[in-house]
Write a protein that holds these residues in place. Sequence first.
Motif, PDB file in Angstrom:
ATOM      1  N   ILE A  39       0.805  -1.225   0.000  1.00 52.28           N
ATOM      2  CA  ILE A  39       0.000   0.000   0.000  1.00 52.28           C
ATOM      3  C   ILE A  39       0.839   1.276   0.000  1.00 52.28           C
ATOM      4  N   PHE A  40       2.124   1.183   0.356  1.00 55.84           N
ATOM      5  CA  PHE A  40       2.971   2.374   0.338  1.00 55.84           C
ATOM      6  C   PHE A  40       3.796   2.469  -0.945  1.00 55.84           C
ATOM      7  N   GLY A  41       3.601   1.520  -1.862  1.00 55.62           N
ATOM      8  CA  GLY A  41       4.347   1.529  -3.113  1.00 55.62           C
ATOM      9  C   GLY A  41       3.829   2.584  -4.074  1.00 55.62           C
ATOM     10  N   PRO A  42       4.584   2.882  -5.121  1.00 57.27           N
ATOM     11  CA  PRO A  42       4.204   3.944  -6.060  1.00 57.27           C
ATOM     12  C   PRO A  42       2.895   3.690  -6.791  1.00 57.27           C
ATOM     13  N   ASP A  43       2.516   2.434  -6.976  1.00 59.17           N
ATOM     14  CA  ASP A  43       1.293   2.136  -7.717  1.00 59.17           C
ATOM     15  C   ASP A  43       0.033   2.319  -6.878  1.00 59.17           C
ATOM     16  N   LEU A  44       0.131   2.166  -5.549  1.00 59.47           N
ATOM     17  CA  LEU A  44      -1.061   2.188  -4.706  1.00 59.47           C
ATOM     18  C   LEU A  44      -1.211   3.459  -3.875  1.00 59.47           C
ATOM     19  N   ARG A  45      -0.177   4.225  -3.690  1.00 59.07           N
ATOM     20  CA  ARG A  45      -0.264   5.404  -2.821  1.00 59.07           C
ATOM     21  C   ARG A  45      -1.347   6.377  -3.281  1.00 59.07           C
ATOM     22  N   GLN A  46      -1.602   6.409  -4.579  1.00 59.81           N
ATOM     23  CA  GLN A  46      -2.600   7.333  -5.123  1.00 59.81           C
ATOM     24  C   GLN A  46      -4.015   7.024  -4.629  1.00 59.81           C
ATOM     25  N   PHE A  47      -4.228   5.800  -4.119  1.00 64.31           N
ATOM     26  CA  PHE A  47      -5.563   5.387  -3.711  1.00 64.31           C
ATOM     27  C   PHE A  47      -5.867   5.647  -2.234  1.00 64.31           C
ATOM     28  N   TYR A  48      -4.905   6.186  -1.475  1.00 65.77           N
ATOM     29  CA  TYR A  48      -5.079   6.302  -0.032  1.00 65.77           C
ATOM     30  C   TYR A  48      -4.911   7.722   0.480  1.00 65.77           C
TER      31      TYR A  48
ATOM     32  N   THR B 139     -12.061   5.889  -4.823  1.00 63.72           N
ATOM     33  CA  THR B 139     -11.333   4.739  -5.363  1.00 63.72           C
ATOM     34  C   THR B 139     -12.275   3.571  -5.638  1.00 63.72           C
ATOM     35  N   ALA B 140     -12.089   2.918  -6.773  1.00 62.32           N
ATOM     36  CA  ALA B 140     -12.903   1.750  -7.109  1.00 62.32           C
ATOM     37  C   ALA B 140     -12.581   0.603  -6.156  1.00 62.32           C
ATOM     38  N   ASP B 141     -13.579  -0.211  -5.850  1.00 57.87           N
ATOM     39  CA  ASP B 141     -13.403  -1.296  -4.885  1.00 57.87           C
ATOM     40  C   ASP B 141     -12.284  -2.245  -5.275  1.00 57.87           C
ATOM     41  N   ASP B 142     -12.176  -2.557  -6.572  1.00 59.57           N
ATOM     42  CA  ASP B 142     -11.186  -3.549  -6.981  1.00 59.57           C
ATOM     43  C   ASP B 142      -9.782  -2.977  -7.160  1.00 59.57           C
ATOM     44  N   ASP B 143      -9.600  -1.677  -6.913  1.00 57.38           N
ATOM     45  CA  ASP B 143      -8.260  -1.083  -6.981  1.00 57.38           C
ATOM     46  C   ASP B 143      -7.443  -1.402  -5.735  1.00 57.38           C
ATOM     47  N   THR B 144      -8.121  -1.691  -4.634  1.00 54.74           N
ATOM     48  CA  THR B 144      -7.422  -1.938  -3.379  1.00 54.74           C
ATOM     49  C   THR B 144      -7.951  -3.206  -2.708  1.00 54.74           C
ATOM     50  N   MET B 145      -7.133  -3.781  -1.860  1.00 58.76           N
ATOM     51  CA  MET B 145      -7.541  -4.888  -1.007  1.00 58.76           C
ATOM     52  C   MET B 145      -7.625  -4.410   0.447  1.00 58.76           C
ATOM     53  N   ILE B 146      -6.616  -3.661   0.891  1.00 61.25           N
ATOM     54  CA  ILE B 146      -6.605  -3.115   2.242  1.00 61.25           C
ATOM     55  C   ILE B 146      -7.409  -1.819   2.234  1.00 61.25           C
ATOM     56  N   LYS B 147      -8.510  -1.793   2.941  1.00 66.27           N
ATOM     57  CA  LYS B 147      -9.374  -0.612   2.970  1.00 66.27           C
ATOM     58  C   LYS B 147      -8.929   0.375   4.046  1.00 66.27           C
ATOM     59  N   GLU B 148      -8.366  -0.143   5.120  1.00 65.14           N
ATOM     60  CA  GLU B 148      -7.846   0.734   6.179  1.00 65.14           C
ATOM     61  C   GLU B 148      -6.779  -0.008   6.958  1.00 65.14           C
ATOM     62  N   MET B 149      -5.719   0.714   7.304  1.00 61.23           N
ATOM     63  CA  MET B 149      -4.744   0.189   8.251  1.00 61.23           C
ATOM     64  C   MET B 149      -4.404   1.306   9.232  1.00 61.23           C
ATOM     65  N   THR B 150      -4.714   1.071  10.496  1.00 62.07           N
ATOM     66  CA  THR B 150      -4.444   2.044  11.538  1.00 62.07           C
ATOM     67  C   THR B 150      -3.344   1.507  12.445  1.00 62.07           C
TER      68      THR B 150
ATOM     69  N   VAL C 277      -4.157   4.899   7.511  1.00 61.93           N
ATOM     70  CA  VAL C 277      -4.089   4.834   6.051  1.00 61.93           C
ATOM     71  C   VAL C 277      -5.444   4.320   5.598  1.00 61.93           C
ATOM     72  N   ILE C 278      -6.185   5.145   4.872  1.00 63.62           N
ATOM     73  CA  ILE C 278      -7.561   4.795   4.552  1.00 63.62           C
ATOM     74  C   ILE C 278      -7.843   5.037   3.065  1.00 63.62           C
ATOM     75  N   ARG C 279      -8.562   4.122   2.466  1.00 65.79           N
ATOM     76  CA  ARG C 279      -8.861   4.208   1.036  1.00 65.79           C
ATOM     77  C   ARG C 279      -9.672   5.460   0.724  1.00 65.79           C
ATOM     78  N   LYS C 280      -9.311   6.145  -0.340  1.00 66.43           N
ATOM     79  CA  LYS C 280     -10.056   7.323  -0.768  1.00 66.43           C
ATOM     80  C   LYS C 280     -11.463   6.923  -1.201  1.00 66.43           C
ATOM     81  N   PRO C 281     -12.466   7.705  -0.850  1.00 71.13           N
ATOM     82  CA  PRO C 281     -13.847   7.357  -1.222  1.00 71.13           C
ATOM     83  C   PRO C 281     -14.053   7.216  -2.724  1.00 71.13           C
TER      84      PRO C 281
END
Length: 311
Positions: A190-199, A225-236, A219-223
């Motif tokens: 989730i902190f990689g260059p491909d996924l950071r844009q979604f959080y 963002t499409a559901d299938d773009d991410t697997m982790i929706k939140e990590m606190t 770290v929380i998914r942007k509203p």
Amino acid sequence: MLKKTLLAFCVIISAFSLKAQQIPRFNPDTVRTIVIDTPVANIRSHKLNAQDFIDAVLADTSFYKAFQNMKRYAFTAENRIFTYDKKNRINGRVYRKILHDREQGKNKVTYPAKQDSGAVYKKNGKYELYTIEMFDYIFMNAYNSEFATGGSPINPKGKNAGYKAKLKALIFTPGRKISGIPFISSKTEIFGPDLRQFYNYEFARGTYVDSIPVYRFKVIRKPSTADDDTMIKEMTTIFDARDFQVLGRYVDMKYSNMLFDFDVQMNIELNRFNGELLPVKITYQGNWDVPLHKEERASFLILHKDYKAVQ
């Protein structure tokens, strides 16, 4: 082969809400144990930035070492497990009161209380749900877990070693790519260059167990963002503000496609005894489903207390 791989992956995911929830389950939310000073604070005003917290999450080893520290303590564990049918009605119960001690350098486990009812075991004596077997291995020391003997968080041995390795990696080294997971290996990074844009990143200060000053980094998914773009929706992650050690972690993961469907949440909390971090609470709830296999629904509450240092 595909069926087996997907089943193993979904069990791994379970180690971390629920659709059509009709009965109360354990709410695995570390934030409920924390009194937040302000709902959302400005990170920069505290001379910190999001990258400081990301670096701390990726570099942290204290979270796993807290479980290794248990081998130097006697303590009491109380474990409650519930399994559910498709209508979210309880169909299995497990209760364990476990006394952990050390004798001549070896871990000793006794059970003052054991109660089972409902659909818990198969006819061969094994657990009905693979989820319970994995949690039993990781958190209850029933199979001489590495947490009792030292060991590596990502190099277990024995049956299903590869699955256990991925499970431990997801829990104790989050934010990295977990290789070998079909279709969504990269979605754990989730902190990689491909996924950071979604959080989005959120920061708050608060107090843990009435006296410990903490930072809460979410770290929380942007509203949008499409559901299938991410697997982790939140990590606190909860950090001790005094030394930046991790005191708690909450993860919410959800994913669905034509091959599998899971929706799970997990929380782990630590506290200090004799200056050492030790686990005090683990909560989980979740559903997962893959083709040609029984859907698994379960919730857990694991409490550790009465720590006493032993030789």
